[in-house]
Enzyme design. Structure first.
Site, PDB file in Angstrom:
ATOM      1  N   ASN D  86       0.934  -1.121  -0.043  1.00 15.29           N
ATOM      2  CA  ASN D  86       0.020  -0.026   0.208  1.00 15.29           C
ATOM      3  C   ASN D  86       0.827   1.196   0.076  1.00 15.29           C
ATOM      4  O   ASN D  86       0.463   2.131   0.805  1.00 15.29           O
ATOM      5  CB  ASN D  86      -0.907   0.045   1.251  1.00 15.29           C
ATOM      6  CG  ASN D  86      -2.400  -1.028   1.038  1.00 15.29           C
ATOM      7  OD1 ASN D  86      -2.523  -0.958   0.213  1.00 15.29           O
ATOM      8  ND2 ASN D  86      -2.294  -1.809   2.179  1.00 15.29           N
ATOM      9  N   SER D 112      -6.756  -4.974  -4.682  1.00 12.92           N
ATOM     10  CA  SER D 112      -7.887  -4.819  -3.710  1.00 12.92           C
ATOM     11  C   SER D 112      -8.455  -6.543  -3.649  1.00 12.92           C
ATOM     12  O   SER D 112      -8.377  -7.023  -4.853  1.00 12.92           O
ATOM     13  CB  SER D 112      -9.024  -4.131  -4.259  1.00 12.92           C
ATOM     14  OG  SER D 112     -10.093  -3.992  -3.543  1.00 12.92           O
ATOM     15  N   LYS D 164      -5.350   2.800  -6.845  1.00 14.63           N
ATOM     16  CA  LYS D 164      -5.930   2.149  -5.945  1.00 14.63           C
ATOM     17  C   LYS D 164      -6.312   2.873  -4.419  1.00 14.63           C
ATOM     18  O   LYS D 164      -7.231   2.661  -3.666  1.00 14.63           O
ATOM     19  CB  LYS D 164      -4.743   1.049  -5.216  1.00 14.63           C
ATOM     20  CG  LYS D 164      -5.091   0.213  -4.086  1.00 14.63           C
ATOM     21  CD  LYS D 164      -6.402  -0.360  -3.998  1.00 14.63           C
ATOM     22  CE  LYS D 164      -6.481  -1.511  -2.968  1.00 14.63           C
ATOM     23  NZ  LYS D 164      -6.058  -0.919  -1.528  1.00 14.63           N
ATOM     24  N   GLU D 171     -14.419   3.861  -1.582  1.00 13.74           N
ATOM     25  CA  GLU D 171     -14.606   2.862  -0.596  1.00 13.74           C
ATOM     26  C   GLU D 171     -15.278   3.589   0.752  1.00 13.74           C
ATOM     27  O   GLU D 171     -16.228   3.153   1.327  1.00 13.74           O
ATOM     28  CB  GLU D 171     -13.629   1.925  -0.294  1.00 13.74           C
ATOM     29  CG  GLU D 171     -13.760   0.681   0.726  1.00 13.74           C
ATOM     30  CD  GLU D 171     -12.330   0.384   1.055  1.00 13.74           C
ATOM     31  OE1 GLU D 171     -11.792  -0.099   0.030  1.00 13.74           O
ATOM     32  OE2 GLU D 171     -12.005   0.327   2.185  1.00 13.74           O
TER      33      GLU D 171
END
Lengths: 292, 292, 292, 292
Positions: D86, D112, D164, D171
């Site tokens: 990440n 993901s 991402k 999200e």
């Protein structure tokens, strides 16, 4: 002049005193006989010479409606009723029409000043017809602060309460602005004296204001506000401001954020954050905190 | 005392004037020879008796870094550099360390006051060691407003610019608060004189402030602000405030909303709203507006 | 079973078709005689055998109220009215009481599905008494999608429209989420194919959804959405969601931000940003843009 | 093909398994010898035939930097490093340049899928040169879900992690959307079965999604989420999303509101709300709650 004043609580009691100091006669009524000058609305109306001016200073909603209904029966054509409480502006037109049907005038008055009003004067935002306002003007002049500002005939019936409501919405966001800044300063190590930073802002800065002065007072009493919980009520006018914005398709992001921060402050545990925690747990096996 | 002042633009020029009025000697340098008292930094340093105090008032970033690098070579141990520009607080520690390696002190000073500072004084928030600040104190006293407020030693190196940055963040949200209230008042028919409502708030209300006074000035010049576009720049410090909040996990909803409102104001057409329109069209056959 | 269906527009017309395909009899009325099976509500009621079920699918507010008033006069005890339009949940209790006084049942039904409903089925959220719902159940079964989901008896009268309203509030914030992400991806140089990024998210990600599929459809038709203006309407239910949140002191920051973004998108020039520009000009002499 | 995989935690371990199931050879290293196939990075590199592909799956920041530094010393020109962790996108260009100086390729891959990835596949967003990506493609094909979606070459180095990151920002706001809706439904009496309302939305609605399915799963396990506290962590990518937006002057009101709601959820007592309470107390004598 003579004024009938209904509602002698914290606000109303101080207002009676300030109007009397200006040399006017105030006959006050309150449900609490210890505060009242007369024992009934009928007695109050009977003691006033016509054309009468009666100022209503009771809680918005049912209490105000009840008093206005009763005054509608007691008063005479040519008299004027002032609603100085925190009524929603949408109630004003209704009250105005009900009284107008009986020949009675109506003025809505938003009043700002809080516990400082007796000493500093009350800012007044009023709505209604000029002829009705003129009958109340000596009282407005007694209540308002010295100087040119502090009083406005804002527009039609309802405009007074609407302006006061917007005042309170602005107040919410200004308070939130200082509060956010205070929290951020408190959060960093390099700033070692947040109270003195606030004090320094009282002169020469873009953000100097009466609210800032109050913030410094509060920090002088309790430097880190340790004696208070982070818990804030709201009094209705912030909510109405957002609702009025929605009705008019006006975006109010800062005022609304301020209102929502108060709502959240009153929750012991946030339901929506439980759902966030639950979802994180579902997709990621993230650690969550169990309720105790 | 003597002060070397680098950067004589709108802010620096007025500051030179205010310091001189207080009886101090200011030797100013600017890249623009018409504004400058000397023709180079070396000449400026040469004219000051040690221990020297040099105030840097140039744009944050590369310009400030360049001046500080050059001063590091020219100054001597015991001298002090003040960065009075709008540097990000994270730059201050770096500058302080670079200069400390050469025995030179460093003070960061956030300065508020804008075009009104020459007359009213400049509010000053400073960070650094007390011994370095003491050497600059006569200049700070000359610049600050009269009265007790307007100056603070906020903490360690960086605390001055951090406090000024938070000041600006608060300023963003206060301006947004008045702006939202103004738009809402303008949106309704019942309030017929919004300018006078704003004026009335200048006395006795909870929201009276210097910014409110400025708003009334602006409305007096242009009652409905018809001569301006709804377009607002931001100067960096609002952005840094939000970034600092994120670093410290502090929620800043009102300040951030104010920053985002400015971003949105600068878009001729909103890309994200195109996507909203596209989605509405996809699922509902809702009417959308075509680009022209 | 037999159903009377009032309102044969885009939604109602497709619903009539889907119910008929399931083998039921639908007698439709619309003010537009080209769409209608009968020429009046009285004729529609006359053609249905008791106990009747009549589904109202007309615009919320006055139109719905008018139809319900008329049905109250035409129907008989034991009949049931379904309001499948976008009525505000606060209207439902009123309608229910008016009809109950005449022995007529009432069910409120929130309907989701848009132009895709004929093919995929309509999601239904209904409120009311179980005995009234039972009379409509065959129609609900015909309308709903295949599978276990897509229908819920959410609670008392009003719960259907309330649930549908919250559905729409969630929809606003989900759309805003994708829209914000899309704008940010478009804003950076390093991401060279935003459409393909969106497409890639359709499988295996946390954010896969039907709305994401629609976003990809939209980007396939117009990769940079150049044919649309960044201008988004709102249909009332987002506003009501925020109002319901305020009534219940529930903070809804993301949904409200989404609503306000739509409001702002419809302003050619932002009044509040004019005030921000005016204030910046007042205190800092900042450059502002003049209105053209 | 052969792959070196560094980091065999919850994500890395499952990814090794999925790649092996697709018929590839994976040599895994982890600091925990119980998880590792080899005992050092040097041994891992030694066991791979050139040109090698090494996938780094360790925590962002210092851990990733350390591994990349070590790989820079061990690998040979023509080899490729994939950072699947990440990492912040701003680190990618630095890593790419460091490795390019040694002739080693670099690909950043946002991944993901969480705990569901082993079974459903992992969505992959990758950035870098096409020639480097081509060397990794068989592994990407093994990891991605079935179907057309789930993989994208998003752009230059950094574009994978940037995409991402934006995915995670979206999200946040989608989760917040459902969470706000759930809280509002729970707050009213008329909706008697909120869980079933959520379940009903899984088919035929505009808001159906995988996250909604997870919400229903969570409610099936704990209908009122009573076993969880309203407390939500954030993992860095939401913060970076807001910072990237600020860098690009893109307004992100819903995503930012979602981040701030998480910050607030982690405060036992809100400092900013203490200030609000203090100010209310100062000007109005409003009742406040004392800290216990």
């Amino acid at each position: 002049m003579q004024l009938g004043l209904i509602g002698l609580g914290k606000m109303g009691g101080n207002m009676r005193e300030r109007i009397r100091r200006a040399g006017h006669t105030v006959i006050g009524y309150d449900r609490n006989p210890e505060l009242a000058d007369v024992s009934s609305l009928a007695e109050l109306v009977g003691k006033l010479e016509g054309p009468r001016v009666v100022w209503v200073m009771v809680p918005a909603g049912a209490a105000t409606q009840g008093v206005i209904d009763e005054l509608g029966d007691l008063l005479e054509p040519g008299d004027v009723v002032v609603d100085g409480g925190n009524s929603r502006w949408t109630d004003d037109e209704k009250h105005s029409e009900e009284l107008a049907a009986k020949g009675i005038g109506f003025v809505d008055a938003g009043v700002s000043g809080g516990v400082w009003g007796l000493q500093n004067g009350y800012a007044l935002m009023v709505g209604g017809d000029a002829e009705h306002i003129a009958k109340v003007q000596p009282v407005f002049d007694a209540l308002k602060p010295e100087g040119d500002a502090g009083f406005v005939h804002a527009g039609k019936v309802g405009a007074g309460h609407f302006s006061k409501m917007v005042h309170n919405g602005i107040e919410y966001a200004m308070m939130q602005a200082y509060a956010e800044g205070w929290e951020l300063l408190q959060a960093v190590d390099s700033v070692t004296d947040v109270r003195e930073v606030f004090r320094s802002w009282q002169e020469g800065t873009v953000i100097r204001s009466w609210l800032l002065d109050l913030a410094v007072n509060a920090l002088d009493e309790d430097e880190h506000l340790e004696r208070l919980r982070g818990f804030a009520q709201d009094s209705g006018e912030g909510r109405w401001t957002v609702e009025a914005a929605i009705d008019n398709a006006v975006p109010l992001p800062a005022i609304t954020a301020s209102l929502f921060a108060r709502f959240a402050s009153r929750q012991d545990d946030s339901p929506q954050m439980k759902m966030i925690a639950a979802l994180r747990n579902q997709f990621g096996g993230h650690a969550v905190e169990s309720a105790k």
